[in-house]
Design an enzyme around this catalytic site. Structure first.
Site, short mmCIF file in Angstrom:
data_model
loop_
_atom_site.label_atom_id
_atom_site.label_comp_id
_atom_site.label_asym_id
_atom_site.label_seq_id
_atom_site.Cartn_x
_atom_site.Cartn_y
_atom_site.Cartn_z
N TYR A 195 -35.02 -67.21 46.24
CA TYR A 195 -34.84 -66.70 47.10
C TYR A 195 -36.11 -66.52 48.01
O TYR A 195 -37.12 -66.37 47.65
CB TYR A 195 -34.77 -65.22 46.02
CG TYR A 195 -34.57 -63.50 47.61
CD1 TYR A 195 -33.25 -63.33 47.68
CD2 TYR A 195 -36.06 -63.27 47.81
CE1 TYR A 195 -33.16 -62.61 48.83
CE2 TYR A 195 -35.42 -62.20 48.73
CZ TYR A 195 -34.72 -61.70 49.42
OH TYR A 195 -34.98 -60.96 50.31
N SER A 246 -39.97 -51.15 54.88
CA SER A 246 -38.34 -52.23 54.23
C SER A 246 -37.97 -50.19 55.21
O SER A 246 -37.54 -48.84 54.97
CB SER A 246 -38.14 -52.07 53.32
OG SER A 246 -38.35 -51.46 53.00
N ASP A 273 -40.21 -59.56 62.98
CA ASP A 273 -41.25 -58.97 61.02
C ASP A 273 -42.57 -59.13 61.20
O ASP A 273 -42.90 -58.26 60.78
CB ASP A 273 -40.11 -60.35 60.28
CG ASP A 273 -40.90 -59.70 59.04
OD1 ASP A 273 -40.50 -58.31 58.87
OD2 ASP A 273 -40.94 -60.62 57.65
N ASN A 362 -29.74 -56.10 49.24
CA ASN A 362 -30.10 -56.52 49.66
C ASN A 362 -28.96 -58.31 50.92
O ASN A 362 -30.04 -59.05 50.18
CB ASN A 362 -30.98 -57.99 48.94
CG ASN A 362 -32.41 -58.03 49.75
OD1 ASN A 362 -33.02 -57.49 50.97
ND2 ASN A 362 -33.27 -58.97 48.70
N SER A 363 -27.99 -58.34 50.53
CA SER A 363 -27.92 -59.57 50.98
C SER A 363 -28.47 -60.01 52.03
O SER A 363 -28.66 -59.01 53.44
CB SER A 363 -26.82 -59.81 51.23
OG SER A 363 -25.90 -58.54 51.99
N ARG A 364 -28.18 -61.14 52.76
CA ARG A 364 -29.19 -61.32 55.03
C ARG A 364 -28.37 -62.38 54.80
O ARG A 364 -27.55 -63.58 54.65
CB ARG A 364 -30.74 -62.23 53.64
CG ARG A 364 -31.22 -61.20 52.90
CD ARG A 364 -32.57 -60.65 53.73
NE ARG A 364 -33.46 -59.52 52.70
CZ ARG A 364 -34.43 -59.16 53.30
NH1 ARG A 364 -34.92 -59.47 54.53
NH2 ARG A 364 -35.09 -58.37 52.58
N TYR A 488 -30.66 -46.18 67.32
CA TYR A 488 -30.91 -47.29 67.91
C TYR A 488 -30.85 -47.23 69.15
O TYR A 488 -32.27 -47.12 69.91
CB TYR A 488 -29.05 -46.93 67.55
CG TYR A 488 -28.23 -47.45 66.27
CD1 TYR A 488 -29.14 -47.77 65.07
CD2 TYR A 488 -27.86 -46.14 65.84
CE1 TYR A 488 -28.77 -47.69 64.20
CE2 TYR A 488 -27.31 -45.64 64.33
CZ TYR A 488 -28.04 -47.10 63.84
OH TYR A 488 -28.31 -46.64 62.31
N ASN A 491 -33.59 -45.02 71.39
CA ASN A 491 -34.83 -45.30 70.85
C ASN A 491 -35.90 -45.93 72.55
O ASN A 491 -37.35 -45.77 72.33
CB ASN A 491 -35.45 -45.97 69.49
CG ASN A 491 -35.12 -45.30 68.56
OD1 ASN A 491 -34.78 -44.28 68.45
ND2 ASN A 491 -34.62 -45.94 67.51
#
Length: 586
Positions: A195, A246, A273, A362-364, A488, A491
């Site tokens: 992963y 997160s 990130d 938690n799919s990416r 969204y 902001n």
């Protein structure tokens, strides 16, 4: 005579015993060859070539779907150097435990040697790594996430100037899964997981855990931060870095479509990130994005929350653990469209609503950064971009106001050190549990966090013009549990206030925690939001903050005498101000 890299590859091959060794050049032809092989072996599925060209779905073993912090270790000679917030093993114990798992783990398999650059190819602030792996999925993903291949190999040359990382699938067994970091050797071992964050060793393992150790010793900063540029109506771009835990909208903020674009305020993406920040020759803080792609969470991503990444995902993307339609198109919960006919879930089984989520929570997606319409023209500048503001944030239903500014750098480090976020049900099964996560680095700091706070304080002393430091909270709720702020694209209104504070234009009220906007200093035209709501968004409740101060003091206790005296001073200063609870305009 062998180079240091060749010697390490030979040593790793003796340990893992692969049938053959392939040195990766990162070329298009090589990548296509790997992808065809993955398809042939049923490891990936090609998506609809008309709507998602050169894109694929990978399904991971259900026991291997997320970063596993419980088996992630910092292996330093002294446990105190790893600190109380990290799992620790001595280097000797770590190697004794994992070496037997690595022994012979690549028998009958191919070892791939993937050299890579973290950061722009020609930047003096980039760093070099080499990942050895027996997973073609890892190689193809590392090609998206880093500058992988010949350019990296050429830069390494005959030197030992690279971070070695050894990764083996070893049957993807959770009982034999370990992610070990040896910062004193600048070495990474990962076994038992395929992963992302466990297996793409350039990402969290190198770019944060090892790099944070390197950064402290070399005088720079490796941070879990997005980097964005806010363009104003004159065309001037002001760059900001932001750290959120997160589930707090980091990627969405980094790629935001501004609701004030018609007024000339546009957001440019430099990174979503990780930020590597250094002190430039003029004494300012500059940042590069060490990554080459985005590895983002798919569920909840849609045309409203992140239209730029939705546009980017339509080509050259590897999806992991999403659902797939009969038309071979990816789908996930929160995509903004109803489940399409013939949906196959992330486990490869026909989906019905009673089966739970079709896509893993938690799919990416793994997608090249250059494909985002919002990507900054300066995102690969070798010198980096100048940072004028650092923003911390978390998910707090009632405590933190929409935005506030620290009084100075030292106070700003305290604001970052006291960061916390309330968990969501999707993350833990329990709503509203407050998790302390200083600078969003609890899972990623490669050394004692008390020393990390000290490094921040030292960096501030060396900066001639340090960035202003702010805290934001998009998640405040009213008594009925409804979000007070639209979030969204809106902001950007908060980013504009931050810009106006940097430029000395916006007014603020001084409170015990810092400077909060006066209601009239926020740009709210076009928003259907009442004055009462604005006042609630900006309210600082001293009683609530007094409770928070008790909780943060308890958190700091775990660092003992190692906690910098400046942090203790800020804690006492906050408690004193809360006792006085005076509010004065400034």
């Amino acid at each position: 005579m062998s180079t240091p890299l060749e010697k390490w590859v030979e040593e790793s091959a003796r340990l893992t015993q692969p049938d053959k060794i392939v040195w990766c050049d990162g070329s298009e032809a090589e990548n296509d060859y790997f992808l065809r092989g993955l398809q042939h072996d049923g490891i990936i599925t090609e998506l609809n070539p008309a709507t998602y060209p050169h894109s694929y779905l990978n399904r991971r073993n259900p026991n291997d779907v997320a970063r596993t912090e419980s088996v992630t270790f910092i292996c330093t000679r002294s446990q105190d150097d790893a600190g109380p917030t990290n799992n620790w093993m001595s280097p000797e114990d770590g190697k004794a435990k994992v070496r037997p798992i690595l022994e012979g783990s690549m028998k009958g398999r191919t070892m791939f040697v993937a050299p890579y650059i973290l950061g722009p190819e020609n930047s003096p602030y980039s760093r070099l790594g080499v990942e050895i792996t027996d997973s073609r999925y890892v190689v193809t993903s590392m090609r998206i996430m880093s500058r992988m291949g010949k350019a990296a190999l050429d830069r390494i040359g005959n030197t030992d100037n690279f971070v070695p990382g050894l990764h083996a699938l070893a049957g993807v067994n959770p009982e034999r899964r370990f992610i070990l970091h040896f910062p004193e050797e600048k070495l990474i071992w990962s076994v038992g997981s395929g992963y992302g964050g466990n297996a793409l060793l350039g990402k969290k393992c190198f770019a944060l855990r090892i790099a944070s150790w390197m950064a402290r010793s070399e005088g720079w900063m490796a941070e879990h931060m997005l980097i964005l540029g806010l363009e104003d109506p004159s065309g001037k771009v002001t760059y900001m870095a932001a750290a959120f835990p997160s589930a707090c909208g980091k990627t969405n903020l980094a790629m935001m479509v501004s609701s004030l674009e018609s007024q000339g305020y546009r957001v440019w993406t430099v990174g979503d990130d990780i930020a590597w920040m250094h002190i430039a020759s003029d004494g300012t803080l500059r940042a590069i994005n060490p990554e080459n792609g985005f590895f983002g969470v798919a569920p909840g991503t849609n045309e409203k929350t992140n239209p730029n990444v939705m546009a980017a995902l339509h080509r050259n993307t590897i999806f992991t653990n999403v659902a797939i339609s009969a038309a071979l198109e990816p789908w996930w919960e929160g995509m903004g469209t109803p489940p399409p006919p013939g949906l196959i879930d992330w486990k490869g089984e026909p989906w019905t609503p009673d089966k739970g989520p079709a896509a893993h929570p938690n799919s990416r997606y793994t997608v090249p950064a250059r494909q985002s319409p919002s990507i900054s023209p300066h995102w690969e500048d070798p010198e980096g971009v100048p940072i004028s503001a650092i923003i911390f944030g978390g998910r707090r239903e009632r405590l933190a106001p929409l935005v506030y500014q620290s009084r100075n750098w030292q106070h700003g480090v305290f604001v970052g050190a006291t960061m916390a976020s309330e968990t969501t049900a999707a993350a833990t099964g329990a709503v509203g549990v407050t998790r302390r996560d200083p600078m969003a680095m609890i899972p990623f700091c490669g050394y004692n966090m008390a020393d990390y706070f000290g490094h921040w304080l030292e960096m501030g002393k060396k900066l001639k013009n340090p960035p202003k430091i702010f805290h934001v909270n998009w998640f405040r709720k009213d008594a009925n549990g409804k979000f007070l702020w639209p979030g969204y694209g809106d902001n950007v209104r908060v980013l504009k206030w931050i810009l106006d504070r940097i430029e000395g234009r916006a007014s603020a009220t001084e409170t015990p925690i810092g400077f909060v906007p006066t209601p009239g200093s926020l740009t709210l035209d076009g928003l259907n939001i009442s004055r009462d709501t604005v006042e609630e968004l900006l309210r600082v409740d001293s009683a609530d903050w007094a409770e928070e101060a008790v909780a943060t003091a308890k958190f700091f206790e775990k660092f003992g005498d190692r906690l910098p005296k400046e942090i203790r001073e800020e804690q006492k200063s906050l408690e004193s101000r809360l006792n006085r609870t005076t509010v004065t305009a400034k």
